[in-house]
Design a protein around this motif. Structure first.
Motif, PDB file in Angstrom:
ATOM      1  N   VAL A   1       0.834  -1.202   0.000  1.00  0.00           N
ATOM      2  CA  VAL A   1       0.000   0.000   0.000  1.00  0.00           C
ATOM      3  C   VAL A   1       0.868   1.251   0.000  1.00  0.00           C
ATOM      4  N   LEU A   2       1.883   1.270   0.840  1.00  0.00           N
ATOM      5  CA  LEU A   2       2.780   2.423   0.895  1.00  0.00           C
ATOM      6  C   LEU A   2       3.523   2.627  -0.419  1.00  0.00           C
ATOM      7  N   GLU A   3       3.893   1.549  -1.061  1.00  0.00           N
ATOM      8  CA  GLU A   3       4.575   1.653  -2.356  1.00  0.00           C
ATOM      9  C   GLU A   3       3.658   2.291  -3.400  1.00  0.00           C
ATOM     10  N   ARG A   4       2.379   1.912  -3.407  1.00  0.00           N
ATOM     11  CA  ARG A   4       1.420   2.492  -4.344  1.00  0.00           C
ATOM     12  C   ARG A   4       1.225   3.977  -4.070  1.00  0.00           C
ATOM     13  N   LEU A   5       1.111   4.313  -2.796  1.00  0.00           N
ATOM     14  CA  LEU A   5       0.922   5.715  -2.432  1.00  0.00           C
ATOM     15  C   LEU A   5       2.137   6.556  -2.806  1.00  0.00           C
ATOM     16  N   GLU A   6       3.311   6.041  -2.518  1.00  0.00           N
ATOM     17  CA  GLU A   6       4.534   6.775  -2.839  1.00  0.00           C
ATOM     18  C   GLU A   6       4.718   6.929  -4.343  1.00  0.00           C
ATOM     19  N   ALA A   7       4.360   5.891  -5.087  1.00  0.00           N
ATOM     20  CA  ALA A   7       4.491   5.959  -6.547  1.00  0.00           C
ATOM     21  C   ALA A   7       3.629   7.086  -7.111  1.00  0.00           C
ATOM     22  N   ALA A   8       2.411   7.226  -6.587  1.00  0.00           N
ATOM     23  CA  ALA A   8       1.496   8.240  -7.098  1.00  0.00           C
ATOM     24  C   ALA A   8       1.824   9.633  -6.572  1.00  0.00           C
ATOM     25  N   VAL A   9       2.060   9.734  -5.261  1.00  0.00           N
ATOM     26  CA  VAL A   9       2.208  11.048  -4.639  1.00  0.00           C
ATOM     27  C   VAL A   9       3.626  11.598  -4.764  1.00  0.00           C
ATOM     28  N   LEU A  10       4.626  10.759  -4.557  1.00  0.00           N
ATOM     29  CA  LEU A  10       6.011  11.246  -4.556  1.00  0.00           C
ATOM     30  C   LEU A  10       6.695  11.143  -5.909  1.00  0.00           C
ATOM     31  N   HIS A  11       6.245  10.184  -6.737  1.00  0.00           N
ATOM     32  CA  HIS A  11       6.946   9.943  -7.997  1.00  0.00           C
ATOM     33  C   HIS A  11       6.106  10.227  -9.242  1.00  0.00           C
ATOM     34  N   GLY A  12       4.879  10.679  -9.053  1.00  0.00           N
ATOM     35  CA  GLY A  12       4.063  11.130 -10.170  1.00  0.00           C
ATOM     36  C   GLY A  12       3.518  10.052 -11.083  1.00  0.00           C
TER      37      GLY A  12
ATOM     38  N   ALA B   1      -9.361  13.477   5.496  1.00  0.00           N
ATOM     39  CA  ALA B   1      -9.354  13.315   6.957  1.00  0.00           C
ATOM     40  C   ALA B   1      -8.103  13.877   7.607  1.00  0.00           C
ATOM     41  N   GLY B   2      -7.253  14.528   6.832  1.00  0.00           N
ATOM     42  CA  GLY B   2      -6.044  15.124   7.396  1.00  0.00           C
ATOM     43  C   GLY B   2      -5.050  14.105   7.892  1.00  0.00           C
ATOM     44  N   LEU B   3      -4.904  13.003   7.155  1.00  0.00           N
ATOM     45  CA  LEU B   3      -4.077  11.885   7.615  1.00  0.00           C
ATOM     46  C   LEU B   3      -2.858  11.627   6.729  1.00  0.00           C
ATOM     47  N   ALA B   4      -2.417  12.632   6.015  1.00  0.00           N
ATOM     48  CA  ALA B   4      -1.278  12.449   5.102  1.00  0.00           C
ATOM     49  C   ALA B   4      -0.046  11.924   5.824  1.00  0.00           C
ATOM     50  N   LYS B   5       0.147  12.339   7.065  1.00  0.00           N
ATOM     51  CA  LYS B   5       1.367  11.953   7.790  1.00  0.00           C
ATOM     52  C   LYS B   5       1.416  10.467   8.115  1.00  0.00           C
ATOM     53  N   LEU B   6       0.269   9.773   8.069  1.00  0.00           N
ATOM     54  CA  LEU B   6       0.295   8.333   8.296  1.00  0.00           C
ATOM     55  C   LEU B   6       1.062   7.615   7.198  1.00  0.00           C
ATOM     56  N   ALA B   7       0.955   8.129   5.998  1.00  0.00           N
ATOM     57  CA  ALA B   7       1.638   7.507   4.857  1.00  0.00           C
ATOM     58  C   ALA B   7       2.968   8.173   4.544  1.00  0.00           C
ATOM     59  N   PHE B   8       3.078   9.466   4.856  1.00  0.00           N
ATOM     60  CA  PHE B   8       4.281  10.219   4.481  1.00  0.00           C
ATOM     61  C   PHE B   8       4.819  11.006   5.675  1.00  0.00           C
ATOM     62  N   PRO B   9       5.271  10.315   6.721  1.00  0.00           N
ATOM     63  CA  PRO B   9       5.688  11.013   7.943  1.00  0.00           C
ATOM     64  C   PRO B   9       6.924  11.885   7.765  1.00  0.00           C
ATOM     65  N   ALA B  10       7.777  11.534   6.812  1.00  0.00           N
ATOM     66  CA  ALA B  10       9.038  12.263   6.671  1.00  0.00           C
ATOM     67  C   ALA B  10       9.065  13.198   5.466  1.00  0.00           C
ATOM     68  N   ALA B  11       8.002  13.193   4.673  1.00  0.00           N
ATOM     69  CA  ALA B  11       7.992  13.998   3.441  1.00  0.00           C
ATOM     70  C   ALA B  11       7.596  15.440   3.731  1.00  0.00           C
ATOM     71  N   ASP B  12       7.852  16.312   2.765  1.00  0.00           N
ATOM     72  CA  ASP B  12       7.500  17.720   2.889  1.00  0.00           C
ATOM     73  C   ASP B  12       5.971  17.847   2.900  1.00  0.00           C
ATOM     74  N   LYS B  13       5.405  18.260   4.027  1.00  0.00           N
ATOM     75  CA  LYS B  13       3.951  18.247   4.206  1.00  0.00           C
ATOM     76  C   LYS B  13       3.205  19.088   3.169  1.00  0.00           C
ATOM     77  N   PRO B  14       3.589  20.353   2.928  1.00  0.00           N
ATOM     78  CA  PRO B  14       2.842  21.150   1.934  1.00  0.00           C
ATOM     79  C   PRO B  14       2.869  20.527   0.541  1.00  0.00           C
ATOM     80  N   LEU B  15       4.032  20.020   0.135  1.00  0.00           N
ATOM     81  CA  LEU B  15       4.131  19.425  -1.195  1.00  0.00           C
ATOM     82  C   LEU B  15       3.294  18.156  -1.298  1.00  0.00           C
ATOM     83  N   VAL B  16       3.341  17.333  -0.265  1.00  0.00           N
ATOM     84  CA  VAL B  16       2.565  16.090  -0.253  1.00  0.00           C
ATOM     85  C   VAL B  16       1.077  16.392  -0.308  1.00  0.00           C
ATOM     86  N   GLU B  17       0.625  17.316   0.529  1.00  0.00           N
ATOM     87  CA  GLU B  17      -0.801  17.626   0.563  1.00  0.00           C
ATOM     88  C   GLU B  17      -1.275  18.249  -0.740  1.00  0.00           C
ATOM     89  N   ALA B  18      -0.431  19.056  -1.361  1.00  0.00           N
ATOM     90  CA  ALA B  18      -0.792  19.638  -2.646  1.00  0.00           C
ATOM     91  C   ALA B  18      -0.926  18.556  -3.711  1.00  0.00           C
TER      92      ALA B  18
END
Length: 220
Positions: A133-144, A161-178
């Motif tokens: 699941v994390l790999e799928r999320l990272e592929a879409a959100v972090l790698h386009g 639900a404001g839960l981006a940090k559950l999947a991306f705790p170390a990533a840049d929050k504004p960029l991830v949420e955008a």
């Protein structure tokens, strides 16, 4: 192994070692919204002006989804997306927990607080699904990479639900949420599914915001 969006959300929220759920109130709301998204992807429901209706009452074959579908189909009058999320929230976490235990992904531990009140914890037993699941999320959100509809739905639920940090705790929050917002609003899902995803996301944002405000008022 097939898991529901609700089960995936719960997996992401659980601490692997202790089995304690993080952000339990927001996670419960997101898990309650998950069946609506999955029923839309399965072609069973639609949203018109935020009113949820059944387009096909044929069971999907997954208990949590079929229970939600039956409830919506049997209700006397049409309900709004937020109303259904609040209704489904009663049993959503328990159903997702049972699903994870039955699939061997977590194990259930019960302890008593003060020797009286039972508290359930769900430490991880098999990490393979959460890793996927994390790999799928990272592929879409972090790698386009272009996501599938279920991944779009999961991202929209996490974002709403404001839960981006559950999947991306170390990533840049504004960029991830955008990026999550773009995916949730994008063209990766069919128009009918996209309507339900957007309605669920908006309802979750409203529910979570109300919860935060109420908690702040009570705390003061």
């Amino acid at each position: 192994m097939q898991t529901t969006l609700g089960e995936q959300l719960l997996l992401l929220s659980l601490d692997d070692k202790s089995g304690v759920a993080r952000e339990p109130a927001n996670v419960a709301a997101a898990i309650a919204g998950a069946p609506l998204v999955e029923l839309a992807i399965a072609g069973r429901i639609a949203v018109d002006g935020d009113i949820v209706s059944v387009t096909d009452s044929t069971p999907v074959g997954l208990p949590s989804l079929d229970d939600a579908l039956s409830a919506i189909a049997d209700y006397k009058k049409p309900g709004k997306t937020a109303d259904w999320i609040e209704y489904l929230k009663k049993d959503a976490v328990a159903a997702a927990s049972k699903g994870l235990v039955d699939k061997g992904l977590v194990r259930e531990e019960t302890k008593k607080v003060l020797g009286l009140f039972p508290v359930h914890r769900y430490p991880e037993a098999d990490s393979s699904v959460e890793v996927a699941v994390l790999e799928r999320l990272e592929a879409a959100v972090l790698h386009g990479e272009e996501p599938q509809e279920q991944t779009v739905g999961l991202i929209a639920l996490l974002h709403g639900a404001g839960l981006a940090k559950l999947a991306f705790p170390a990533a840049d929050k504004p960029l991830v949420e955008a990026r999550m917002a773009v995916i949730a609003q994008g063209q990766w899902a069919s128009p009918a599914v996209r309507q339900v995803i957007q309605a669920a996301q908006q309802a979750l944002t409203a529910i979570v915001t109300t919860t935060v405000i109420t908690s702040a008022i009570v705390g003061n």
